[in-house]
Write a protein that holds these residues in place. Sequence first.
Motif, mmCIF file in Angstrom:
data_model
loop_
_atom_site.group_PDB
_atom_site.id
_atom_site.type_symbol
_atom_site.label_atom_id
_atom_site.label_comp_id
_atom_site.label_asym_id
_atom_site.label_seq_id
_atom_site.Cartn_x
_atom_site.Cartn_y
_atom_site.Cartn_z
ATOM 1 N N GLN A 1 0.799 -1.721 0.230
ATOM 2 C CA GLN A 1 -0.168 0.538 0.016
ATOM 3 C C GLN A 1 0.549 1.632 -0.085
ATOM 4 N N LEU A 2 0.537 2.541 -1.221
ATOM 5 C CA LEU A 2 1.606 3.210 -0.973
ATOM 6 C C LEU A 2 0.655 4.442 -0.455
ATOM 7 N N THR A 3 0.817 5.118 0.410
ATOM 8 C CA THR A 3 0.440 6.378 1.006
ATOM 9 C C THR A 3 1.403 7.640 0.284
ATOM 10 N N LEU A 4 0.104 8.849 -0.120
ATOM 11 C CA LEU A 4 1.204 9.615 -0.724
ATOM 12 C C LEU A 4 1.130 11.136 0.464
ATOM 13 N N ALA A 5 2.361 12.407 0.625
ATOM 14 C CA ALA A 5 2.362 12.924 1.070
ATOM 15 C C ALA A 5 2.749 13.924 0.175
ATOM 16 N N GLY B 1 5.195 12.922 9.811
ATOM 17 C CA GLY B 1 4.164 12.434 10.387
ATOM 18 C C GLY B 1 4.724 10.832 9.559
ATOM 19 N N PHE B 2 4.769 10.435 8.025
ATOM 20 C CA PHE B 2 5.048 8.941 7.199
ATOM 21 C C PHE B 2 6.551 8.726 8.123
ATOM 22 N N ARG B 3 7.888 9.174 8.733
ATOM 23 C CA ARG B 3 8.809 9.082 8.866
ATOM 24 C C ARG B 3 8.410 8.424 10.258
ATOM 25 N N ILE C 1 8.108 5.779 -6.654
ATOM 26 C CA ILE C 1 6.829 6.237 -6.746
ATOM 27 C C ILE C 1 7.047 6.999 -7.340
ATOM 28 N N LYS C 2 7.555 6.550 -9.232
ATOM 29 C CA LYS C 2 7.294 6.816 -10.440
ATOM 30 C C LYS C 2 7.358 5.239 -11.103
ATOM 31 N N GLU C 3 8.344 4.315 -10.027
ATOM 32 C CA GLU C 3 8.983 3.022 -10.438
ATOM 33 C C GLU C 3 7.812 2.366 -10.251
ATOM 34 N N LEU C 4 6.723 2.225 -9.012
ATOM 35 C CA LEU C 4 5.883 2.189 -8.663
ATOM 36 C C LEU C 4 4.664 1.944 -8.826
ATOM 37 N N VAL C 5 4.349 2.893 -9.517
ATOM 38 C CA VAL C 5 2.945 3.175 -10.211
ATOM 39 C C VAL C 5 3.804 4.463 -11.233
ATOM 40 N N ALA D 1 6.910 12.670 -1.213
ATOM 41 C CA ALA D 1 7.300 11.020 -0.772
ATOM 42 C C ALA D 1 6.212 9.914 -0.670
ATOM 43 N N GLY D 2 6.026 9.036 -0.345
ATOM 44 C CA GLY D 2 4.814 8.155 -0.173
ATOM 45 C C GLY D 2 5.419 7.411 0.727
ATOM 46 N N LEU D 3 4.913 6.346 2.059
ATOM 47 C CA LEU D 3 5.101 5.853 2.956
ATOM 48 C C LEU D 3 4.435 4.064 1.963
#
Lengths: 415, 99
Positions: free
Chosen positions: A117-121, A129-131, A152-156, A170-172
């Motif tokens: 699961q990818l959450t976007l900042a 918060g993600f850190r 993130i670009k590589e994942l999606v 950034a992404g979590l």
Amino acid sequence: MPFSLLKYGLNKDYPFEKHADLPAPCELKPSYDVVIVGAGGHGVATAYYLAKYHGITNVAVLEKGYLGGGNTARNTAVIRSNYLTNEGVKFYSESVKLFQQLSNEFDFNIMYSERGQLTLAHTDAAVRGFRQRAEINKHFGGRTELIDPQQIKELVPCLNMNPADMPILAGLWHMDGATARHDAVAWGYAKGATQRGVELHQLTEVTDIDVENGKVVGVKTNRGNIKCGCVVQAIAGHSSLLAAKAGFKLPISTFPLQAMVTQPVKPFLNPLVSSPSLHCYVQQTSRGELVFGGGSDPYPLYNSRSTLDLKESLLANAVELFPFMANMRLMRQWAGLTDMTSDYSPIMGLSPVDNYYLDAGWGTWGFKSTPIVGQTMAQLVASGGQVPDLIKPFAMDRFDSFAQVNEMGATAASH
Amino acid sequence: MKILTCPLNGPRNISEFVYGGEVKDMPDPNTCSDKAWADYVFYHDNLIQIVKEWWLHAPSGYWFIAERHTASDEIIKTYDPSEIYNTRIEFSTQQEERA
Ligand SMILES: Cc1cc2nc3c(=O)[nH]c(=O)nc-3n(C[C@H](O)[C@H](O)[C@H](O)COP(=O)(O)OP(=O)(O)OC[C@H]3O[C@@H](n4cnc5c(N)ncnc54)[C@H](O)[C@@H]3O)c2cc1C
């Protein structure tokens, strides 16, 4: 017609009686050791573990509609443990571990699919918060990393990195994030419970609670009254209504939560993607449909209608994330009633009425907890009210001592 | 589009409004117990019935009361809070006395 097929057609004990997943409906008994109200995932999971680990089988699960027809049938099946508080992360991590082996346990495929699961900042505050969430999650054995825009670009690859002029910073990335077939979870638990002797009564609504000297002694239903040793209430969006019959108020408000799904397309999106700032999450099912949802409705209501307002705001943001989605057609939309607490954590454990146990306040995030809820509620019942450590922080009276477990930031639009 | 009639601004799209919770009697914050205060802040009736609720018309910053059915979503009536609250509420604590 091939003879081998005809043979099955004429065979008396095939296919129904012998091979049915659930026993045929029967009369209610005058009394049970345990009455569980609500045959959603939580109710039947509790029954399953009571029978399996504690040998308690004089149990009736009473359901006003049909098995798993409430929020269990309506959720978007996000399973994850990347919450914010120690109490929350510990609890949800146990659930994810149980989910991972549930198909084997049932000998029935719940289609558990670990996609991440990818959450976007989109803001510096979100990155901070993600850190924190990544560290807490790792501390309790979860797999979560903070990743940069390149990763993130590589994942999606098809994600717009500047949605609504809010660049993704950034992404979590939560590798344990997963999804499963929600109906199958309810069926698997119900089958396992009834095979061990638990009774499941559908179309049986609990209309009143009999309390004597501060202790529950029975329930009234549309099919007659029954006595019982204890009651487990696991009815999600209707929690306050039944609690009122038992004589107490809950720190809960009931809000509709809407979701929708598009026509199916070729697989292109593996991770579950969510953006708290855009109040939106998107995922592709194994059938190819895109499922998406957001936050609850803006005000309380006991009505599972869908609204144009929500569709407009949700779709506007979904199209910002994935611009090509503008060309896709919506197929279905629906809503469920979510029992929201003000700290976005559940209410589990004892209630003001003796022997009346609560599993409520699951709001928009309770599907992922189904297995661990079942295990801990079964322990609570079997021990006659000793609250397991894992769920102590979720006691209702945390609101009286101002000791909330604040998961708001980690729940938002991710569920 | 759902319409809510603001006592100050007339009928408006409900998206202009912010829900503010059930109207409840506030215990005296200076004298009530922690439990009574927690009840007031966190616990709700949350039943299926006509309820009195606080609503804010966000663009004009105006708070008012609406009576609404929590299953049909029918808005029965809306009015200015002065119809219920017509005496001044004292929020000041007895800091000085305690100090
Ligand atoms: C649109 C939507 C999306 C969601 N997405 C997610 C997600 O992605 N991930 C996640 O973890 N969670 C999600 N959730 C939340 C999740 O669905 C719920 O928290 C969870 O399903 C609750 O399970 P349950 O078994 O307690 O309730 P339910 O499945 O709702 O079961 C309760 C049952 O009680 C019955 N009942 C009610 N009153 C009575 C009565 N008086 N007598 C007898 N029976 C009664 C109902 O008919 C119902 O079948 C979502 C919810 C919605 C609505």
